[in-house]
Design an enzyme around this catalytic site. Structure first.
Site, PDB file in Angstrom:
ATOM      1  N   HIS A 100      82.941  75.011  17.650  1.00 49.87           N
ATOM      2  CA  HIS A 100      82.098  76.180  17.420  1.00 49.87           C
ATOM      3  C   HIS A 100      81.115  76.347  18.569  1.00 49.87           C
ATOM      4  O   HIS A 100      80.788  75.405  19.275  1.00 49.87           O
ATOM      5  CB  HIS A 100      81.369  76.105  16.082  1.00 49.87           C
ATOM      6  CG  HIS A 100      80.491  74.911  15.915  1.00 49.87           C
ATOM      7  ND1 HIS A 100      80.984  73.648  15.653  1.00 49.87           N
ATOM      8  CD2 HIS A 100      79.153  74.790  15.940  1.00 49.87           C
ATOM      9  CE1 HIS A 100      79.976  72.798  15.542  1.00 49.87           C
ATOM     10  NE2 HIS A 100      78.848  73.458  15.722  1.00 49.87           N
ATOM     11  N   HIS A 102      77.367  78.283  19.538  1.00 49.76           N
ATOM     12  CA  HIS A 102      76.154  78.916  19.038  1.00 49.76           C
ATOM     13  C   HIS A 102      75.717  79.986  20.030  1.00 49.76           C
ATOM     14  O   HIS A 102      75.673  79.732  21.234  1.00 49.76           O
ATOM     15  CB  HIS A 102      75.012  77.893  18.915  1.00 49.76           C
ATOM     16  CG  HIS A 102      75.310  76.771  17.976  1.00 49.76           C
ATOM     17  ND1 HIS A 102      74.918  76.791  16.663  1.00 49.76           N
ATOM     18  CD2 HIS A 102      75.955  75.602  18.161  1.00 49.76           C
ATOM     19  CE1 HIS A 102      75.293  75.675  16.080  1.00 49.76           C
ATOM     20  NE2 HIS A 102      75.938  74.928  16.974  1.00 49.76           N
TER      21      HIS A 102
END
Length: 113
Positions: A100, A102
């Site tokens: 992932h 951010h």
């Protein structure tokens, strides 16, 4: 992955505040934001970390980076600036074993932490 929180968010099993979705990507607001704008962008395919990017799945990662500017624009931080952060592994602070990124922004002068 049955026990992955991000896979459960992608499937709708766990609710989220979605900001973007397409066939390969899901982006949602972080539940513990570190900046006024804090969105997590994940591939829908379960890839554990940056260490697991391969020739077979790197196109998904490329599509994430192609969409991040659009997401940042929709969030209102493309002109003022934003950070893209990825933590790879436990010692780097990766708390969810699903690749992932951010998107962090909305602070004056870049003071995010």
């Amino acid at each position: 992955m049955a026990d992955c929180i991000f896979c459960k968010i992608i499937s709708g099993e766990i609710p989220s505040n979605k900001v973007y979705e397409d066939e390969n990507i899901y982006a949602f607001r972080d539940i513990e934001p570190q900046a006024p704008v804090h969105v997590v962008v994940v591939p829908k395919e379960h890839i554990e970390s940056a260490n697991d990017i391969t020739a077979e799945n790197s196109g998904i990662v490329a599509s994430i980076f192609e969409k991040i500017p659009q997401i940042a624009k929709e969030l209102g931080v493309s002109e003022s600036g934003y950070r893209i952060v990825n933590n790879c592994g436990k010692d780097a602070g990766q708390t969810v074993k699903h690749l992932h990124f951010h998107i962090l922004g909305g602070t004056e002068g870049g003071k995010l932490y």
